[in-house]
Design a protein around this motif. Structure first.
Motif, mmCIF file in Angstrom:
data_model
loop_
_atom_site.group_PDB
_atom_site.id
_atom_site.type_symbol
_atom_site.label_atom_id
_atom_site.label_comp_id
_atom_site.label_asym_id
_atom_site.label_seq_id
_atom_site.Cartn_x
_atom_site.Cartn_y
_atom_site.Cartn_z
ATOM 1 N N TYR A 115 0.801 -1.182 0.015
ATOM 2 C CA TYR A 115 -0.073 -0.037 0.219
ATOM 3 C C TYR A 115 0.818 1.302 -0.041
ATOM 4 C CZ TYR A 115 -3.980 -3.159 0.520
ATOM 5 O OH TYR A 115 -4.852 -4.227 0.443
ATOM 6 N N VAL A 116 1.942 1.169 0.586
ATOM 7 C CA VAL A 116 2.993 2.257 0.652
ATOM 8 C C VAL A 116 3.568 2.503 -0.977
ATOM 9 C CG1 VAL A 116 5.036 3.286 1.511
ATOM 10 C CG2 VAL A 116 3.767 1.656 2.973
ATOM 11 N N SER A 117 3.586 1.351 -1.665
ATOM 12 C CA SER A 117 4.078 1.472 -3.122
ATOM 13 C C SER A 117 2.951 1.959 -3.870
ATOM 14 C CB SER A 117 4.500 -0.135 -3.679
ATOM 15 O OG SER A 117 5.182 -0.550 -2.941
ATOM 16 N N ILE A 118 1.903 1.736 -3.658
ATOM 17 C CA ILE A 118 0.744 2.275 -4.468
ATOM 18 C C ILE A 118 0.660 3.813 -4.361
ATOM 19 C CG2 ILE A 118 -1.781 2.454 -4.344
ATOM 20 C CD1 ILE A 118 -2.109 -0.635 -3.651
ATOM 21 N N VAL A 119 0.878 4.196 -2.851
ATOM 22 C CA VAL A 119 0.708 5.661 -2.876
ATOM 23 C C VAL A 119 1.981 6.586 -3.392
ATOM 24 C CG1 VAL A 119 0.966 7.509 -0.967
ATOM 25 C CG2 VAL A 119 -0.677 5.449 -0.562
ATOM 26 N N ASP A 153 -4.530 15.259 -1.942
ATOM 27 C CA ASP A 153 -4.542 14.901 -3.588
ATOM 28 C C ASP A 153 -4.331 13.348 -3.733
ATOM 29 O OD1 ASP A 153 -5.281 17.513 -3.583
ATOM 30 O OD2 ASP A 153 -3.769 17.910 -5.109
ATOM 31 N N VAL A 154 -3.565 12.593 -2.883
ATOM 32 C CA VAL A 154 -2.992 11.269 -3.174
ATOM 33 C C VAL A 154 -3.546 10.421 -2.266
ATOM 34 C CG1 VAL A 154 -1.175 9.679 -3.561
ATOM 35 C CG2 VAL A 154 -0.903 12.105 -4.416
ATOM 36 N N ILE A 155 -3.240 10.568 -0.808
ATOM 37 C CA ILE A 155 -3.736 9.773 0.262
ATOM 38 C C ILE A 155 -5.050 9.824 0.547
ATOM 39 C CG2 ILE A 155 -3.472 9.013 2.709
ATOM 40 C CD1 ILE A 155 -0.042 10.083 2.439
ATOM 41 N N ALA A 156 -5.648 10.832 0.686
ATOM 42 C CA ALA A 156 -7.054 10.719 1.333
ATOM 43 C C ALA A 156 -7.975 10.307 0.463
ATOM 44 C CB ALA A 156 -7.477 12.333 1.669
ATOM 45 N N PRO A 157 -7.984 10.437 -1.010
ATOM 46 C CA PRO A 157 -8.888 9.909 -1.786
ATOM 47 C C PRO A 157 -8.676 8.544 -2.375
ATOM 48 C CG PRO A 157 -7.618 11.439 -2.897
ATOM 49 C CD PRO A 157 -7.037 11.512 -1.755
ATOM 50 N N ASN A 158 -7.406 7.709 -1.806
ATOM 51 C CA ASN A 158 -7.152 6.519 -2.585
ATOM 52 C C ASN A 158 -8.215 5.435 -2.096
ATOM 53 O OD1 ASN A 158 -5.518 4.118 -2.426
ATOM 54 N ND2 ASN A 158 -3.981 5.407 -3.609
ATOM 55 N N ASP A 159 -8.892 4.742 -3.059
ATOM 56 C CA ASP A 159 -9.751 3.823 -2.793
ATOM 57 C C ASP A 159 -9.136 2.574 -2.246
ATOM 58 O OD1 ASP A 159 -11.984 5.448 -3.843
ATOM 59 O OD2 ASP A 159 -11.594 4.710 -5.763
ATOM 60 N N LYS A 160 -8.025 2.236 -2.672
ATOM 61 C CA LYS A 160 -7.351 0.796 -2.414
ATOM 62 C C LYS A 160 -6.963 1.201 -0.727
ATOM 63 C CE LYS A 160 -5.882 -0.494 -6.688
ATOM 64 N NZ LYS A 160 -4.684 -0.992 -7.588
ATOM 65 N N LEU A 161 -6.488 2.214 -0.573
ATOM 66 C CA LEU A 161 -6.132 2.553 0.932
ATOM 67 C C LEU A 161 -7.418 2.603 1.840
ATOM 68 C CD1 LEU A 161 -3.774 3.351 2.767
ATOM 69 C CD2 LEU A 161 -4.041 5.623 2.129
ATOM 70 N N TYR A 162 -8.399 3.302 1.310
ATOM 71 C CA TYR A 162 -9.866 3.063 2.088
ATOM 72 C C TYR A 162 -10.221 2.073 2.506
ATOM 73 C CZ TYR A 162 -14.540 4.293 2.943
ATOM 74 O OH TYR A 162 -15.900 4.853 3.349
ATOM 75 N N ASP A 163 -10.250 1.185 1.125
ATOM 76 C CA ASP A 163 -10.612 -0.651 1.367
ATOM 77 C C ASP A 163 -9.734 -1.181 2.593
ATOM 78 O OD1 ASP A 163 -12.588 -0.104 -0.380
ATOM 79 O OD2 ASP A 163 -11.630 -0.990 -2.059
ATOM 80 N N TRP A 172 -13.007 2.780 11.637
ATOM 81 C CA TRP A 172 -12.298 3.735 10.930
ATOM 82 C C TRP A 172 -12.600 4.301 9.876
ATOM 83 C CZ3 TRP A 172 -6.524 0.980 11.015
ATOM 84 C CH2 TRP A 172 -6.162 1.071 12.218
ATOM 85 N N ILE A 173 -13.725 3.801 9.353
ATOM 86 C CA ILE A 173 -14.408 4.322 7.938
ATOM 87 C C ILE A 173 -15.058 5.601 8.272
ATOM 88 C CG2 ILE A 173 -15.884 4.052 6.036
ATOM 89 C CD1 ILE A 173 -13.257 2.605 6.031
ATOM 90 N N ASP A 174 -15.889 5.608 9.550
ATOM 91 C CA ASP A 174 -16.505 6.945 9.866
ATOM 92 C C ASP A 174 -15.501 7.857 10.654
ATOM 93 O OD1 ASP A 174 -19.248 6.292 9.511
ATOM 94 O OD2 ASP A 174 -19.051 4.620 11.151
#
Length: 314
Positions: A115-119, A153-163, A172-174
């Motif tokens: 996930y670090v690599s994705i970001v 712009d990168v971390i907060a909206p990342n869907d994979k990170l969110y999942d 944590w989702i709330d």
């Protein structure tokens, strides 16, 4: 860090869990409430640790590029502007922050490095990242602005990170939106002098907020029968059995604030629960909830049941 609205959401979730427990126990659910709220700090710390993890991966990326057999000139002499970012290094080198990360065992990014690599990969694709790398001798203000943009712009909206976060801890989702807001604000203020306080903030703003969370939960549970009676007759087209569970709890929580929290203005209570109903219940819930609460406020006012202290509370 925690707002009153978020406290209300946490209490809503806890009352819901209590109502659906096979063997409801107020003390057990009270512990769950405080645990759920405490996990918010864990998420805050984890997201800051992600920034450090990306910095470490960027440093490793530079080292590997330099050691390539046929490395280009730019690879042999890469920009260190990002890895030397003053904000990232303040976080990485703060002893208080490092200690609590170890104490809470928040080593997620070492275990789930993909996930670090994705970001990091997404960051490298941004034009403004390449522009930033071209700068030298950046100021603290420039570094703050860059990391805040990186986060927004990168971390907060990342869907994979969110999942990923949802799989780790459902609560944590709330918490994610409020934690993101708190982190972006913090990034604009951080310095060597205030780092320890900002990197490890108290979950509650003050003792009053902590007490409010506990008392709101207890007032709703311990006055169940009285709160139900207040709702009866106010919903001529709806039996209580037909009212959505969430809406019913929202109504009870709002009524509890009307009756048992003299320092909270009536309008503040109504506005807050309308927003909660919009986010956590059905599309028409806010209209339904608003109608019932308006009726109740008029009735309580006429009967003298609103015990509000101070100007502007009604």
């Amino acid at each position: 860090m925690l707002t009153r609205r978020h406290i209300r959401v946490k209490v809503l979730q806890t009352v819901y869990a209590y109502n659906h427990s096979v063997n409801p126990n107020i003390d057990v659910q009270e512990k769950f409430l405080h645990h759920s709220i405490g996990q918010m700090q864990d998420l805050y710390l984890l997201m800051l640790e992600l920034l450090v993890a990306v910095k470490d991966q960027a440093e490793d990326f530079l080292a590997k590029s330099q050691n390539k057999y046929l490395a280009t000139d730019s690879e042999k002499n890469p920009s260190r502007t990002f890895v030397d970012n003053k904000v990232l290094n303040i976080i990485a080198n703060n002893a208080v922050f490092s200690e609590i990360i170890d104490k809470k065992k928040l080593n997620y990014w070492a275990l789930d490095n993909e996930y670090v690599s994705i970001v990091f990969k997404e960051l490298r694709e941004k034009d403004w990242y390449q522009t930033y790398l071209g700068k030298t001798d950046t100021t603290l203000k420039e570094d703050q602005a860059f990391i805040a943009k990186f986060y927004k712009d990168v971390i907060a909206p990342n869907d994979k990170l969110y999942d990923y976060l949802e799989d780790k801890r459902l609560t944590w989702i709330d918490d994610f939106p409020i934690v993101n807001t708190a982190i972006v604000k913090m990034l604009g203020k951080i310095s060597e002098k205030n780092a320890s306080d900002l990197l490890v903030p108290d979950t509650y703003k003050n003792h009053e907020d902590r007490e409010y969370a506990l008392q709101l939960f207890r007032k709703v549970i311990l006055n169940e029968e009285k709160l139900n009676l207040q709702i009866e007759g106010k919903t001529p087209n709806w039996d209580q059995d037909r009212i959505a569970d969430i809406d019913l709890i929202i109504l009870k929580m709002a009524i509890a604030e009307f009756l048992y929290f003299p320092s909270i203005p009536v309008r503040a209570t109504i506005n807050e629960y309308l927003e909660v109903s919009k986010e956590y219940s059905t599309p028409k819930s806010s209209i339904f909830v608003n109608g019932i609460l308006d009726k109740l406020v008029k009735e309580f006012t006429e009967n003298g049941d609103l015990n509000k202290m101070g100007r502007g509370l009604q």
